[in-house]
Design a protein around this motif. Structure first.
Motif, PDB file in Angstrom:
ATOM      1  N   GLU A 261       4.952 -15.772  -3.908  1.00  0.00           N
ATOM      2  CA  GLU A 261       4.130 -16.606  -4.792  1.00  0.00           C
ATOM      3  C   GLU A 261       2.637 -16.633  -4.443  1.00  0.00           C
ATOM      4  N   PRO A 262       2.237 -16.823  -3.186  1.00  0.00           N
ATOM      5  CA  PRO A 262       0.796 -16.903  -2.898  1.00  0.00           C
ATOM      6  C   PRO A 262       0.026 -15.620  -3.245  1.00  0.00           C
ATOM      7  N   GLY A 263       0.683 -14.474  -3.189  1.00  0.00           N
ATOM      8  CA  GLY A 263       0.015 -13.208  -3.478  1.00  0.00           C
ATOM      9  C   GLY A 263       0.340 -12.649  -4.841  1.00  0.00           C
ATOM     10  N   PHE A 264       0.825 -13.501  -5.735  1.00  0.00           N
ATOM     11  CA  PHE A 264       1.300 -13.039  -7.042  1.00  0.00           C
ATOM     12  C   PHE A 264       0.242 -12.269  -7.820  1.00  0.00           C
ATOM     13  N   LEU A 265      -0.967 -12.797  -7.893  1.00  0.00           N
ATOM     14  CA  LEU A 265      -2.020 -12.107  -8.656  1.00  0.00           C
ATOM     15  C   LEU A 265      -2.339 -10.735  -8.070  1.00  0.00           C
ATOM     16  N   ALA A 266      -2.366 -10.656  -6.763  1.00  0.00           N
ATOM     17  CA  ALA A 266      -2.605  -9.360  -6.119  1.00  0.00           C
ATOM     18  C   ALA A 266      -1.459  -8.400  -6.412  1.00  0.00           C
ATOM     19  N   LEU A 267      -0.241  -8.919  -6.447  1.00  0.00           N
ATOM     20  CA  LEU A 267       0.924  -8.075  -6.723  1.00  0.00           C
ATOM     21  C   LEU A 267       0.870  -7.471  -8.117  1.00  0.00           C
ATOM     22  N   ILE A 268       0.550  -8.279  -9.109  1.00  0.00           N
ATOM     23  CA  ILE A 268       0.577  -7.746 -10.477  1.00  0.00           C
ATOM     24  C   ILE A 268      -0.578  -6.792 -10.747  1.00  0.00           C
ATOM     25  N   LYS A 269      -1.631  -6.868  -9.942  1.00  0.00           N
ATOM     26  CA  LYS A 269      -2.776  -5.972 -10.126  1.00  0.00           C
ATOM     27  C   LYS A 269      -2.589  -4.640  -9.408  1.00  0.00           C
ATOM     28  N   ASP A 270      -1.667  -4.605  -8.463  1.00  0.00           N
ATOM     29  CA  ASP A 270      -1.411  -3.402  -7.674  1.00  0.00           C
ATOM     30  C   ASP A 270      -0.238  -2.631  -8.276  1.00  0.00           C
ATOM     31  N   LEU A 271      -0.350  -1.317  -8.351  1.00  0.00           N
ATOM     32  CA  LEU A 271       0.705  -0.496  -8.948  1.00  0.00           C
ATOM     33  C   LEU A 271       2.050  -0.705  -8.252  1.00  0.00           C
ATOM     34  N   ASN A 272       2.053  -0.626  -6.933  1.00  0.00           N
ATOM     35  CA  ASN A 272       3.306  -0.807  -6.196  1.00  0.00           C
ATOM     36  C   ASN A 272       3.780  -2.253  -6.253  1.00  0.00           C
TER      37      ASN A 272
ATOM     38  N   ASN B 155       3.284  -4.380  -8.569  1.00  0.00           N
ATOM     39  CA  ASN B 155       3.783  -4.666  -9.906  1.00  0.00           C
ATOM     40  C   ASN B 155       5.251  -4.267 -10.043  1.00  0.00           C
ATOM     41  N   HIS B 156       5.639  -3.218  -9.351  1.00  0.00           N
ATOM     42  CA  HIS B 156       7.049  -2.807  -9.364  1.00  0.00           C
ATOM     43  C   HIS B 156       7.931  -3.907  -8.767  1.00  0.00           C
ATOM     44  N   VAL B 157       7.438  -4.578  -7.740  1.00  0.00           N
ATOM     45  CA  VAL B 157       8.198  -5.672  -7.133  1.00  0.00           C
ATOM     46  C   VAL B 157       8.330  -6.835  -8.113  1.00  0.00           C
ATOM     47  N   VAL B 158       7.234  -7.174  -8.788  1.00  0.00           N
ATOM     48  CA  VAL B 158       7.279  -8.255  -9.776  1.00  0.00           C
ATOM     49  C   VAL B 158       8.274  -7.906 -10.885  1.00  0.00           C
ATOM     50  N   GLN B 159       8.237  -6.679 -11.370  1.00  0.00           N
ATOM     51  CA  GLN B 159       9.173  -6.256 -12.411  1.00  0.00           C
ATOM     52  C   GLN B 159      10.616  -6.339 -11.920  1.00  0.00           C
ATOM     53  N   HIS B 160      10.828  -6.010 -10.664  1.00  0.00           N
ATOM     54  CA  HIS B 160      12.175  -6.065 -10.088  1.00  0.00           C
ATOM     55  C   HIS B 160      12.664  -7.511 -10.010  1.00  0.00           C
ATOM     56  N   CYS B 161      11.761  -8.421  -9.679  1.00  0.00           N
ATOM     57  CA  CYS B 161      12.129  -9.847  -9.677  1.00  0.00           C
ATOM     58  C   CYS B 161      12.559 -10.273 -11.080  1.00  0.00           C
ATOM     59  N   LEU B 162      11.803  -9.838 -12.076  1.00  0.00           N
ATOM     60  CA  LEU B 162      12.128 -10.205 -13.453  1.00  0.00           C
ATOM     61  C   LEU B 162      13.491  -9.666 -13.869  1.00  0.00           C
TER      62      LEU B 162
ATOM     63  N   LEU C  59       0.833  -1.198   0.000  1.00  0.00           N
ATOM     64  CA  LEU C  59       0.000   0.000   0.000  1.00  0.00           C
ATOM     65  C   LEU C  59       0.871   1.252   0.000  1.00  0.00           C
ATOM     66  N   PHE C  60       2.103   1.123   0.402  1.00  0.00           N
ATOM     67  CA  PHE C  60       3.007   2.256   0.511  1.00  0.00           C
ATOM     68  C   PHE C  60       4.212   2.054  -0.398  1.00  0.00           C
ATOM     69  N   SER C  61       4.581   3.085  -1.121  1.00  0.00           N
ATOM     70  CA  SER C  61       5.705   2.953  -2.044  1.00  0.00           C
ATOM     71  C   SER C  61       7.023   2.715  -1.308  1.00  0.00           C
ATOM     72  N   VAL C  62       7.137   3.173  -0.077  1.00  0.00           N
ATOM     73  CA  VAL C  62       8.358   2.951   0.701  1.00  0.00           C
ATOM     74  C   VAL C  62       8.541   1.451   0.953  1.00  0.00           C
ATOM     75  N   SER C  63       7.470   0.760   1.286  1.00  0.00           N
ATOM     76  CA  SER C  63       7.542  -0.686   1.508  1.00  0.00           C
ATOM     77  C   SER C  63       7.964  -1.401   0.239  1.00  0.00           C
ATOM     78  N   THR C  64       7.449  -0.934  -0.883  1.00  0.00           N
ATOM     79  CA  THR C  64       7.813  -1.526  -2.166  1.00  0.00           C
ATOM     80  C   THR C  64       9.304  -1.397  -2.396  1.00  0.00           C
ATOM     81  N   ARG C  65       9.850  -0.247  -2.095  1.00  0.00           N
ATOM     82  CA  ARG C  65      11.282  -0.012  -2.287  1.00  0.00           C
ATOM     83  C   ARG C  65      12.115  -0.907  -1.372  1.00  0.00           C
ATOM     84  N   VAL C  66      11.646  -1.124  -0.144  1.00  0.00           N
ATOM     85  CA  VAL C  66      12.356  -2.002   0.794  1.00  0.00           C
ATOM     86  C   VAL C  66      12.409  -3.424   0.235  1.00  0.00           C
TER      87      VAL C  66
END
Length: 79
Positions: free
Chosen positions: A49-60, A62-69, A20-27
């Motif tokens: 992995e269990p929250g993957f679908l929620a991650l890709i649907k959320d703006l912040n 999605n940044h984490v998923v892209q970083h994994c890639l 929910l917070f961009s700071v957490s995403t950066r961490v």
């Protein structure tokens, strides 16, 4: 290693509210950048992995998923 396990356990427990917070995403992105061993990578991938679908649907999230890639190997990203 113990500190890393602690952060990964926190990640598992708070995944839905963590992004929910961009700071957490950066961490989490920084955490992904610091992974060195196969065990560390596996722990983080298992936590995300269990929250993957929620991650890709959320703006912040999605940044984490892209970083994994970007930071993890193709083999690690297949999960």
């Amino acid at each position: 290693m113990l500190v890393l396990k602690y952060y990964i356990e926190c990640l598992k427990l708070n995944l839905t509210s963590l992004f929910l917070f961009s700071v957490s995403t950066r961490v989490v992105q920084k955490l992904i950048e610091t992974l060195k061993t196969r065990q560390q990578i596996s722990l983080v991938v298992a936590a995300l992995e269990p929250g993957f679908l929620a991650l890709i649907k959320d703006l912040n999230g999605n940044h984490v998923v892209q970083h994994c890639l970007q930071c993890l190997s193709n083999e690690d990203n297949k999960v």
